[in-house]
Design an enzyme around this catalytic site. Structure first.
Site, PDB file in Angstrom:
ATOM      1  N   HIS A  31      40.947  45.703  48.761  1.00  0.00           N
ATOM      2  CA  HIS A  31      40.885  45.698  50.229  1.00  0.00           C
ATOM      3  C   HIS A  31      42.274  45.616  50.850  1.00  0.00           C
ATOM      4  O   HIS A  31      42.476  46.072  51.972  1.00  0.00           O
ATOM      5  CB  HIS A  31      39.954  44.584  50.739  1.00  0.00           C
ATOM      6  N   GLY A  43      40.060  55.772  41.420  1.00  0.00           N
ATOM      7  CA  GLY A  43      41.097  54.921  40.837  1.00  0.00           C
ATOM      8  C   GLY A  43      40.574  53.812  39.953  1.00  0.00           C
ATOM      9  O   GLY A  43      39.433  53.839  39.469  1.00  0.00           O
ATOM     10  N   THR A  44      41.429  52.811  39.761  1.00  0.00           N
ATOM     11  CA  THR A  44      41.089  51.662  38.925  1.00  0.00           C
ATOM     12  C   THR A  44      39.832  50.994  39.439  1.00  0.00           C
ATOM     13  O   THR A  44      38.901  50.691  38.684  1.00  0.00           O
ATOM     14  CB  THR A  44      42.251  50.636  38.983  1.00  0.00           C
ATOM     15  N   GLY A  83      47.909  40.047  33.773  1.00  0.00           N
ATOM     16  CA  GLY A  83      48.399  40.685  34.982  1.00  0.00           C
ATOM     17  C   GLY A  83      48.463  42.191  34.833  1.00  0.00           C
ATOM     18  O   GLY A  83      48.095  42.746  33.780  1.00  0.00           O
ATOM     19  N   LEU A 136      38.638  35.382  33.663  1.00  0.00           N
ATOM     20  CA  LEU A 136      37.489  34.524  33.984  1.00  0.00           C
ATOM     21  C   LEU A 136      36.238  35.357  34.268  1.00  0.00           C
ATOM     22  O   LEU A 136      35.140  35.016  33.825  1.00  0.00           O
ATOM     23  CB  LEU A 136      37.835  33.607  35.159  1.00  0.00           C
ATOM     24  N   HIS A 163      19.663  27.994  59.715  1.00  0.00           N
ATOM     25  CA  HIS A 163      19.192  27.025  58.732  1.00  0.00           C
ATOM     26  C   HIS A 163      17.931  27.548  58.069  1.00  0.00           C
ATOM     27  O   HIS A 163      17.047  28.045  58.762  1.00  0.00           O
ATOM     28  CB  HIS A 163      18.876  25.686  59.419  1.00  0.00           C
TER      29      HIS A 163
HETATM   30  P1  FAD Z   1      44.378  52.374  41.805  1.00  0.00           P
HETATM   31  O1  FAD Z   1      42.982  51.985  42.107  1.00  0.00           O
HETATM   32  O2  FAD Z   1      45.009  51.880  40.577  1.00  0.00           O
HETATM   33  O3  FAD Z   1      44.437  53.956  41.888  1.00  0.00           O
HETATM   34  C1  FAD Z   1      45.578  54.687  41.575  1.00  0.00           C
HETATM   35  C2  FAD Z   1      45.165  56.078  41.163  1.00  0.00           C
HETATM   36  O4  FAD Z   1      46.325  56.894  41.106  1.00  0.00           O
HETATM   37  C3  FAD Z   1      44.530  56.152  39.775  1.00  0.00           C
HETATM   38  O5  FAD Z   1      43.305  56.845  39.852  1.00  0.00           O
HETATM   39  C4  FAD Z   1      45.540  56.946  38.949  1.00  0.00           C
HETATM   40  O6  FAD Z   1      44.951  57.766  37.963  1.00  0.00           O
HETATM   41  C5  FAD Z   1      46.206  57.782  40.020  1.00  0.00           C
HETATM   42  N1  FAD Z   1      47.556  58.237  39.668  1.00  0.00           N
HETATM   43  C6  FAD Z   1      48.589  57.485  39.216  1.00  0.00           C
HETATM   44  N2  FAD Z   1      49.699  58.246  39.081  1.00  0.00           N
HETATM   45  C7  FAD Z   1      49.339  59.503  39.452  1.00  0.00           C
HETATM   46  C8  FAD Z   1      50.045  60.722  39.542  1.00  0.00           C
HETATM   47  N3  FAD Z   1      51.352  60.819  39.264  1.00  0.00           N
HETATM   48  N4  FAD Z   1      49.364  61.821  39.946  1.00  0.00           N
HETATM   49  C9  FAD Z   1      48.042  61.755  40.257  1.00  0.00           C
HETATM   50  N5  FAD Z   1      47.342  60.622  40.205  1.00  0.00           N
HETATM   51  C10 FAD Z   1      47.983  59.511  39.813  1.00  0.00           C
HETATM   52  N6  FAD Z   1      40.240  44.142  43.374  1.00  0.00           N
HETATM   53  C11 FAD Z   1      39.440  43.632  44.327  1.00  0.00           C
HETATM   54  O7  FAD Z   1      39.826  43.590  45.504  1.00  0.00           O
HETATM   55  N7  FAD Z   1      38.189  43.155  44.023  1.00  0.00           N
HETATM   56  C12 FAD Z   1      37.725  43.154  42.767  1.00  0.00           C
HETATM   57  O8  FAD Z   1      36.592  42.706  42.515  1.00  0.00           O
HETATM   58  C13 FAD Z   1      38.550  43.666  41.740  1.00  0.00           C
HETATM   59  N8  FAD Z   1      38.121  43.680  40.468  1.00  0.00           N
HETATM   60  C14 FAD Z   1      38.916  44.212  39.499  1.00  0.00           C
HETATM   61  C15 FAD Z   1      38.462  44.201  38.183  1.00  0.00           C
HETATM   62  C16 FAD Z   1      39.247  44.720  37.169  1.00  0.00           C
HETATM   63  C17 FAD Z   1      38.743  44.697  35.752  1.00  0.00           C
HETATM   64  C18 FAD Z   1      40.512  45.301  37.488  1.00  0.00           C
HETATM   65  C19 FAD Z   1      41.366  45.920  36.422  1.00  0.00           C
HETATM   66  C20 FAD Z   1      40.975  45.310  38.792  1.00  0.00           C
HETATM   67  C21 FAD Z   1      40.191  44.761  39.813  1.00  0.00           C
HETATM   68  N9  FAD Z   1      40.622  44.723  41.125  1.00  0.00           N
HETATM   69  C22 FAD Z   1      39.826  44.174  42.096  1.00  0.00           C
HETATM   70  C23 FAD Z   1      41.929  45.246  41.536  1.00  0.00           C
HETATM   71  C24 FAD Z   1      41.760  46.650  42.159  1.00  0.00           C
HETATM   72  O9  FAD Z   1      41.137  47.500  41.222  1.00  0.00           O
HETATM   73  C25 FAD Z   1      43.121  47.214  42.553  1.00  0.00           C
HETATM   74  O10 FAD Z   1      43.790  46.290  43.388  1.00  0.00           O
HETATM   75  C26 FAD Z   1      42.948  48.523  43.306  1.00  0.00           C
HETATM   76  O11 FAD Z   1      42.280  49.472  42.518  1.00  0.00           O
HETATM   77  C27 FAD Z   1      44.309  49.082  43.738  1.00  0.00           C
HETATM   78  O12 FAD Z   1      44.106  50.268  44.422  1.00  0.00           O
HETATM   79  P2  FAD Z   1      45.217  51.417  44.482  1.00  0.00           P
HETATM   80  O13 FAD Z   1      44.636  52.471  45.339  1.00  0.00           O
HETATM   81  O14 FAD Z   1      46.523  50.821  44.851  1.00  0.00           O
HETATM   82  O15 FAD Z   1      45.402  51.927  42.992  1.00  0.00           O
HETATM   83  P1  NAD Z   2      46.183  37.413  37.065  1.00  0.00           P
HETATM   84  O1  NAD Z   2      47.545  37.451  37.608  1.00  0.00           O
HETATM   85  O2  NAD Z   2      45.045  37.102  37.945  1.00  0.00           O
HETATM   86  O3  NAD Z   2      46.099  36.366  35.867  1.00  0.00           O
HETATM   87  C1  NAD Z   2      46.972  36.411  34.771  1.00  0.00           C
HETATM   88  C2  NAD Z   2      46.985  35.037  34.133  1.00  0.00           C
HETATM   89  O4  NAD Z   2      47.649  35.134  32.896  1.00  0.00           O
HETATM   90  C3  NAD Z   2      47.725  33.995  34.976  1.00  0.00           C
HETATM   91  O5  NAD Z   2      46.924  32.866  35.150  1.00  0.00           O
HETATM   92  C4  NAD Z   2      48.974  33.734  34.155  1.00  0.00           C
HETATM   93  O6  NAD Z   2      49.457  32.407  34.297  1.00  0.00           O
HETATM   94  C5  NAD Z   2      48.465  33.988  32.740  1.00  0.00           C
HETATM   95  N1  NAD Z   2      49.524  34.304  31.770  1.00  0.00           N
HETATM   96  C6  NAD Z   2      50.622  35.062  31.953  1.00  0.00           C
HETATM   97  N2  NAD Z   2      51.360  35.092  30.810  1.00  0.00           N
HETATM   98  C7  NAD Z   2      50.694  34.358  29.887  1.00  0.00           C
HETATM   99  C8  NAD Z   2      50.940  33.988  28.532  1.00  0.00           C
HETATM  100  N3  NAD Z   2      52.029  34.404  27.886  1.00  0.00           N
HETATM  101  N4  NAD Z   2      50.052  33.209  27.889  1.00  0.00           N
HETATM  102  C9  NAD Z   2      48.931  32.768  28.533  1.00  0.00           C
HETATM  103  N5  NAD Z   2      48.654  33.065  29.826  1.00  0.00           N
HETATM  104  C10 NAD Z   2      49.521  33.860  30.495  1.00  0.00           C
HETATM  105  O7  NAD Z   2      45.994  38.837  36.340  1.00  0.00           O
HETATM  106  P2  NAD Z   2      44.704  39.530  35.745  1.00  0.00           P
HETATM  107  O8  NAD Z   2      43.606  38.582  35.589  1.00  0.00           O
HETATM  108  O9  NAD Z   2      45.182  40.312  34.570  1.00  0.00           O
HETATM  109  O10 NAD Z   2      44.328  40.537  36.911  1.00  0.00           O
HETATM  110  C11 NAD Z   2      45.267  41.564  37.322  1.00  0.00           C
HETATM  111  C12 NAD Z   2      45.128  41.878  38.770  1.00  0.00           C
HETATM  112  O11 NAD Z   2      43.879  42.490  39.037  1.00  0.00           O
HETATM  113  C13 NAD Z   2      45.242  40.643  39.616  1.00  0.00           C
HETATM  114  O12 NAD Z   2      46.355  40.775  40.444  1.00  0.00           O
HETATM  115  C14 NAD Z   2      44.007  40.600  40.435  1.00  0.00           C
HETATM  116  O13 NAD Z   2      44.286  40.431  41.790  1.00  0.00           O
HETATM  117  C15 NAD Z   2      43.326  41.938  40.213  1.00  0.00           C
HETATM  118  N6  NAD Z   2      41.893  41.658  40.029  1.00  0.00           N
HETATM  119  C16 NAD Z   2      41.196  41.190  41.102  1.00  0.00           C
HETATM  120  C17 NAD Z   2      39.878  40.844  40.960  1.00  0.00           C
HETATM  121  C18 NAD Z   2      39.129  40.320  42.139  1.00  0.00           C
HETATM  122  O14 NAD Z   2      39.613  40.466  43.244  1.00  0.00           O
HETATM  123  N7  NAD Z   2      37.973  39.721  41.957  1.00  0.00           N
HETATM  124  C19 NAD Z   2      39.249  40.953  39.733  1.00  0.00           C
HETATM  125  C20 NAD Z   2      39.994  41.399  38.666  1.00  0.00           C
HETATM  126  C21 NAD Z   2      41.318  41.756  38.833  1.00  0.00           C
END
Ligand code: FAD
Ligand code: NAD
Length: 466
Positions: free
Chosen positions: A321, A40-41, A271, A186, A444
């Protein structure tokens, strides 16, 4: 037609973990993934690749800015080879997704590649290289999320990009304009700042990381400013235009003035949205809410009683998680067990350096709820371990109930906080008081001593080293 006890649509951390737990519990399990790699993602374009680039760029920054302090001299110039850095990231991703293939085989889970689409509540059509149909007594929807955008932005994936493209750029931007000062903005902003880009973060709210404790936002903002990032909070983006290799972002500030930013790349990180395209949820009687999320009850059951949903596609924090916990929860529910998830104890981490991590209630939430609380805060700079490694930014803050001393929230920013937060989660799971933490021996010299000291400060204002 193959028949299953459970079919899972989507192989992200929610889906693949649910599949493993279902198989462990003796269910005949299938998983359906539209892409050719599992994970996935999170594994392909999220958690893992972003952490790989954060680690590589951190090494570069250490080499260029901090090695000298430690008496390490590098003759000649230290250079970034972005192509190699991105290739390394991809090999980390490949190893990790390959690990999921292994786990599916080991647990005898049938993997289908293609888009899973409901025909009705017990039949799923899979459209991949060929079209197949399977029958499943129960289904778990784990289809995750996709980047969202603003209505007036045209994401061209070249100069106006999402996190997916930002993880595989071919050059370091000269000036990267980031819309959204949340987690993605960030983390990836710090990667490219370290690699030499000018970085401007344009955030709509009056602080970065607006959902976290304000103390953490303030401290991280300071760190970014010190690194010479332009931090434009309280700026509402109005337009994003591309002219050749230039991107122009216009935003309105608090005074109502329109401010213009010119760069060569613009990362849109405002988002993510739940993803249900192609799922044909209506055919199975699965309802979505007005935010496009699959609607679930407290058992994570959808409006169709044999279909459940987990992870980013339902309400709640979009975290890997959280999705994993929900995957285990549904598998155990299907097996007749009575699992439980305490959503208040799902930690949040931002993998910048210093790292930011939190669990439980923020000060803002406690004030809003009218809860009387005490604060114990301890700065990392007062720790021998922090000075020895040169990582002195940040603090640990513990919020405890004023009367009972129960820990209500822990907020930290500093080196290794992503790992340190696990102690706070454990303590809160067992409903520890601040005094309980303060009386436990912490090795420590370690960064973890800051947790003990913050607990001492919360208990009786008797931190030892400040
Ligand atoms: P996803 O991981 O989105 O998986 C969904 C899967 O379903 C995908 O592979 C998709 O192709 C598949 N799918 C969708 N529709 C269909 C269909 N109809 N048939 C078959 N397959 C399908 N979270 C953290 O906790 N820590 C982090 O450090 C972190 N870093 C991130 C960094 C970035 C740049 C991004 C974008 C996200 C990050 N996240 C992080 C968020 C995290 O990736 C997601 O919360 C997590 O992947 C969600 O898991 P999920 O299983 O719900 O869905
Ligand atoms: P986010 O919700 O963390 O941040 C989006 C930011 O965009 C917010 O601060 C919001 O106020 C701002 N924003 C919204 N509309 C705006 C506008 N018109 N102009 C300027 N600012 C605006 O979303 P994200 O950073 O895109 O991440 C998406 C998701 O992926 C999050 O829910 C996050 O939990 C997940 N993710 C998690 C991790 C991690 O756990 N370390 C890392 C990356 C992503």
């Amino acid at each position: 037609m193959s028949q299953y006890d459970v079919a899972i649509i989507g192989s992200g951390p929610g889906g693949y973990v649910a599949a493993i737990r279902c198989a462990q519990l003796g269910m005949k399990t299938a998983i359906i993934e539209k892409y050719s790699t599992l994970g996935g993602t999170c594994l392909n374009v999220g958690c893992i690749p972003s952490k790989a680039l954060l680690s590589s760029s951190h090494h570069y920054e250490e080499a260029t800015k901090h090695f000298e302090d430690h008496g390490i001299e590098i003759p000649g110039e230290v250079k970034v080879n972005l192509e190699k850095m991105i290739a390394r990231k991809q090999s980390v991703v490949d190893q990790t997704t390959g690990g999921i293939d292994f786990l599916m085989k080991k647990n005898k889970i049938d993997v289908y590649q293609g888009v899973g689409s409901f025909k009705d509540a017990t039949h799923i059509t899979i459209k991949g290289e060929k079209e197949e149909e399977i029958e499943a007594k129960n289904t778990i929807i784990a289809t995750g999320s996709k980047p969202s955008s603003l209505p007036f932005i045209n994401i061209d994936k070249e100069r106006i990009i999402t996190s997916t493209e930002a993880l595989k750029l071919k050059e370091v931007p000269k000036h990267l304009i980031i819309i959204g000062g949340g987690v993605i903005g960030l983390e990836l902003g710090q990667v490219y700042k370290r690699l030499g880009a000018e970085v401007t973060v344009v955030e709509y709210m009056d602080r970065i990381l607006p959902t976290m404790d304000a103390g953490l936002s303030k401290e991280l903002n300071k760190v970014f400013k010190k690194a010479k990032c332009n931090m434009m909070v309280s700026h509402k983006v109005q337009s994003v235009e591309r002219n050749g290799d230039e991107v122009v972002v216009k935003a309105e500030n608090k005074k109502g003035e329109v401010v213009e930013f010119k760069g060569d790349y613009c990362l849109v990180s405002v988002g993510r949205r739940p993803y249900t395209d192609g799922l044909n949820a209506e055919a199975a009687g699965v309802k979505l809410n007005d935010r496009g999320q699959v609607e679930v009850n407290e058992h994570l059951q959808t409006s169709a009683s044999n279909i459940y949903a987990i992870g980013d596609v339902i309400k709640g924090a979009m975290l890997a998680h959280k999705a994993e916990e929900e995957g285990v929860f549904v598998a155990e529910t299907l097996a007749g067990q009575k699992p439980h998830i305490d959503y208040n104890l799902i930690p949040g981490v931002v993998y910048t350096w210093p790292e930011v991590a939190a669990v439980g209630k923020t000060e803002e939430e406690l004030k809003e709820a009218g809860t009387k609380y005490k604060v114990g805060q301890f700065p990392f700079r007062a720790l021998g371990r922090a000075r020895a490694s040169g990582d002195i930014d940040g603090f640990v803050k513990i919020l405890a109930d004023e009367t009972t001393d129960e820990v209500l929230g822990v907020h930290m920013i500093g080196a290794r906080c992503a790992d340190l937060i696990a102690e706070a989660v454990t303590a809160m799971e067992f409903r520890a008081s601040a005094e309980d933490i303060s009386r436990m021996s912490h090795a420590h010299p370690t960064f973890a001593e800051a947790v003990k000291e913050a607990a001492l400060a919360a208990t009786e204002d008797r931190a030892l080293h400040v």
